[in-house]
Design a protein around this motif. Structure first.
Motif, mmCIF file in Angstrom:
data_model
loop_
_atom_site.group_PDB
_atom_site.id
_atom_site.type_symbol
_atom_site.label_atom_id
_atom_site.label_comp_id
_atom_site.label_asym_id
_atom_site.label_seq_id
_atom_site.Cartn_x
_atom_site.Cartn_y
_atom_site.Cartn_z
ATOM 1 N N TYR A 67 3.134 13.485 -15.983
ATOM 2 C CA TYR A 67 1.781 13.682 -16.517
ATOM 3 C C TYR A 67 1.006 12.371 -16.518
ATOM 4 O O TYR A 67 -0.140 12.296 -16.083
ATOM 5 N N GLN A 68 1.618 11.300 -17.007
ATOM 6 C CA GLN A 68 0.939 10.016 -17.081
ATOM 7 C C GLN A 68 0.640 9.444 -15.702
ATOM 8 O O GLN A 68 -0.332 8.709 -15.524
ATOM 9 N N SER A 69 1.452 9.784 -14.704
ATOM 10 C CA SER A 69 1.239 9.244 -13.359
ATOM 11 C C SER A 69 -0.025 9.779 -12.713
ATOM 12 O O SER A 69 -0.483 9.238 -11.706
ATOM 13 N N LEU A 70 -0.594 10.853 -13.259
ATOM 14 C CA LEU A 70 -1.846 11.395 -12.737
ATOM 15 C C LEU A 70 -3.066 10.745 -13.380
ATOM 16 O O LEU A 70 -4.189 11.034 -12.991
ATOM 17 N N ASP A 71 -2.842 9.876 -14.368
ATOM 18 C CA ASP A 71 -3.924 9.178 -15.057
ATOM 19 C C ASP A 71 -4.017 7.763 -14.497
ATOM 20 O O ASP A 71 -3.045 6.995 -14.564
ATOM 21 N N ILE A 72 -5.178 7.405 -13.945
ATOM 22 C CA ILE A 72 -5.328 6.087 -13.340
ATOM 23 C C ILE A 72 -5.011 4.978 -14.332
ATOM 24 O O ILE A 72 -4.455 3.939 -13.976
ATOM 25 N N ASN A 73 -5.336 5.188 -15.605
ATOM 26 C CA ASN A 73 -5.116 4.149 -16.607
ATOM 27 C C ASN A 73 -3.647 4.004 -16.991
ATOM 28 O O ASN A 73 -3.279 3.030 -17.657
ATOM 29 N N GLN A 74 -2.793 4.950 -16.583
ATOM 30 C CA GLN A 74 -1.374 4.885 -16.913
ATOM 31 C C GLN A 74 -0.471 4.836 -15.681
ATOM 32 O O GLN A 74 0.687 4.435 -15.772
ATOM 33 N N ALA A 75 -1.004 5.234 -14.518
ATOM 34 C CA ALA A 75 -0.192 5.272 -13.306
ATOM 35 C C ALA A 75 0.203 3.869 -12.869
ATOM 36 O O ALA A 75 -0.521 2.897 -13.100
ATOM 37 N N GLU A 76 1.360 3.777 -12.228
ATOM 38 C CA GLU A 76 1.858 2.501 -11.745
ATOM 39 C C GLU A 76 2.423 2.662 -10.340
ATOM 40 O O GLU A 76 2.765 3.765 -9.917
ATOM 41 N N GLY A 77 2.525 1.538 -9.646
ATOM 42 C CA GLY A 77 3.230 1.502 -8.377
ATOM 43 C C GLY A 77 2.734 2.494 -7.345
ATOM 44 O O GLY A 77 1.537 2.612 -7.073
ATOM 45 N N GLY A 84 -5.334 5.845 -5.473
ATOM 46 C CA GLY A 84 -6.308 5.015 -4.780
ATOM 47 C C GLY A 84 -6.772 5.631 -3.480
ATOM 48 O O GLY A 84 -7.951 5.518 -3.112
ATOM 49 N N ARG A 85 -5.869 6.327 -2.788
ATOM 50 C CA ARG A 85 -6.249 6.937 -1.513
ATOM 51 C C ARG A 85 -7.265 8.058 -1.689
ATOM 52 O O ARG A 85 -7.987 8.405 -0.751
ATOM 53 N N LEU A 86 -7.351 8.632 -2.902
ATOM 54 C CA LEU A 86 -8.375 9.640 -3.164
ATOM 55 C C LEU A 86 -9.774 9.032 -3.073
ATOM 56 O O LEU A 86 -10.748 9.733 -2.824
ATOM 57 N N ARG A 87 -9.869 7.728 -3.293
ATOM 58 C CA ARG A 87 -11.145 7.020 -3.172
ATOM 59 C C ARG A 87 -11.199 6.183 -1.896
ATOM 60 O O ARG A 87 -12.026 5.285 -1.768
ATOM 61 N N LEU A 88 -10.268 6.458 -0.955
ATOM 62 C CA LEU A 88 -10.204 5.758 0.327
ATOM 63 C C LEU A 88 -9.971 4.267 0.125
ATOM 64 O O LEU A 88 -10.460 3.432 0.895
ATOM 65 N N LEU A 89 -9.196 3.917 -0.906
ATOM 66 C CA LEU A 89 -8.869 2.528 -1.201
ATOM 67 C C LEU A 89 -7.387 2.276 -0.965
ATOM 68 O O LEU A 89 -6.546 3.144 -1.244
ATOM 69 N N ALA A 92 -4.248 -4.285 -1.652
ATOM 70 C CA ALA A 92 -4.093 -5.501 -0.864
ATOM 71 C C ALA A 92 -2.668 -6.022 -0.999
ATOM 72 O O ALA A 92 -1.938 -5.659 -1.928
ATOM 73 N N GLU A 93 -2.255 -6.834 -0.062
ATOM 74 C CA GLU A 93 -0.897 -7.365 -0.084
ATOM 75 C C GLU A 93 -0.651 -8.153 -1.366
ATOM 76 O O GLU A 93 -1.437 -9.031 -1.755
ATOM 77 N N GLU A 94 0.438 -7.778 -2.069
ATOM 78 C CA GLU A 94 0.855 -8.405 -3.321
ATOM 79 C C GLU A 94 -0.175 -8.245 -4.445
ATOM 80 O O GLU A 94 -0.134 -8.969 -5.439
ATOM 81 N N GLU A 95 -1.076 -7.294 -4.312
ATOM 82 C CA GLU A 95 -2.044 -7.046 -5.382
ATOM 83 C C GLU A 95 -1.364 -6.362 -6.555
ATOM 84 O O GLU A 95 -0.553 -5.437 -6.375
ATOM 85 N N THR A 96 -1.700 -6.771 -7.764
ATOM 86 C CA THR A 96 -1.079 -6.197 -8.957
ATOM 87 C C THR A 96 -1.677 -4.832 -9.279
ATOM 88 O O THR A 96 -2.766 -4.484 -8.817
ATOM 89 N N ASP A 97 -0.944 -4.076 -10.109
ATOM 90 C CA ASP A 97 -1.463 -2.777 -10.543
ATOM 91 C C ASP A 97 -2.786 -2.932 -11.282
ATOM 92 O O ASP A 97 -3.720 -2.145 -11.099
ATOM 93 N N ALA A 98 -2.877 -3.961 -12.142
ATOM 94 C CA ALA A 98 -4.088 -4.144 -12.948
ATOM 95 C C ALA A 98 -5.306 -4.397 -12.067
ATOM 96 O O ALA A 98 -6.383 -3.826 -12.293
#
Length: 302
Positions: A67-77, A84-89, A92-98
């Motif tokens: 459930y939490q993985s579907l929330d952008i504010n809680q999803a990780e990895g 992100g792909r839903l917004r065509l994003l 970047a290499e080594e970019e953090t989740d935050a």
């Protein structure tokens, strides 16, 4: 109301002690082992109860993680990458989740999608009608809207709620246009946001229509039905916007949506509040919007 699982306020995971209590209550039911069954932690049944409760808790933990993985504010990895792909994003290499999450949610940046702004305005509590206008040219447009401005026209809702939504979509260099100033404090600076609150102009129509049976031989609608359709359109969410002039073409478009066998051949606008009539087209100013009552529509047939 659901106590555990997906609730109106989010996901609530059932705790281990509650799971164990439910298992023990079921085991003590008359149709299972009965109220005298021994379920102490050291007993064989108590050991089985503890094992089943542990397995069920793992299932609840997995459900909560999904459930939490579907929330952008809680999803990780990897799940955040999928969102992100839903917004065509792409990350970047080594970019953090935050950092990637901030890009997905446009954190601290204005959204420039006008369709998103229009939708956000419609969803403001109390709004019954709204329209977004854009002037991205370097001069004032024909509506009198200032150069490089957004104009949100709305009926209903509070000024502060509308202004807060509007500011989320205004980028630097773009102003706001309207007849209602709203002061806001944004990042420690006082900003004035302008909204368009159109004045409703009460009008009526004197209309001549040509109505014939349709291709199936069905009789045309009555004058009362036609008047009801016109008045209903001017009261709906898709009513003619502020600054839209009254024309025969507009009236025919309204009527033809329901009655293909009705044609408006002539019409005039009346102002019940002024006791006067005007030929079409009748000009509606940009800071006005037409309102029509069914009692102010007079129809005749040719």
């Amino acid at each position: 109301m659901t106590t555990y699982g997906v609730t109106p306020t989010g996901f609530v995971r059932k705790p281990l002690d509650q799971i164990l209590a439910d298992i023990e209550a079921r085991a003590a039911a008359p149709d299972v082992f009965g109220p005298g069954v021994i379920q102490t932690p050291e007993s064989p049944l108590g050991q089985l109860n503890g094992l089943m409760a542990s397995l069920a808790t793992t299932g609840w933990e997995i459900a909560e993680a999904v459930y939490q993985s579907l929330d952008i504010n809680q999803a990780e990895g990897a799940r955040l990458d999928m969102l992100g792909r839903l917004r065509l994003l792409a990350r970047a290499e080594e970019e953090t989740d935050a950092s990637f999450r901030a890009d997905i949610t446009n954190a601290g940046r204005a959204n420039v999608e006008i369709t998103d702004l229009a939708r956000a305005v419609r969803l403001v509590a109390g709004v019954t009608w709204s329209q977004v206008w854009i002037n991205d040219h370097g001069t004032m447009d024909d509506n009198g809207q200032d150069a490089h401005t957004l104009c949100v026209a709305a009926i209903g809702g509070s000024d502060s709620d509308l202004a807060e939504v509007l500011m989320a979509y205004v980028v630097p260099g773009i102003g706001t246009h309207g007849n209602t100033p709203v002061q806001m404090v944004i990042e420690g600076y006082c900003r004035t946001v302008y909204l368009m609150r159109p004045e409703e102009v009460p009008i009526g129509f004197t209309i001549q229509v040509k109505a014939v049976p349709d291709k199936f031989g069905c009789s045309p609608p009555s004058n009362a039905q036609i008047a009801s359709v016109i008045a209903g359109y001017f009261a709906g969410a898709d009513r003619p916007a502020n600054g839209v002039d009254m024309t025969i073409a507009l009236l025919n478009r309204i009527v033809s949506c329901l009655f293909s066998n009705v044609e408006i051949v002539s019409a005039a606008v009346s102002r019940p509040d002024l006791g006067e009539s005007y030929a079409l087209p009748y000009v509606i100013a940009f800071d006005q919007i037409a309102g029509v009552g069914v009692a102010d529509i007079i129809l005749s047939r040719v």
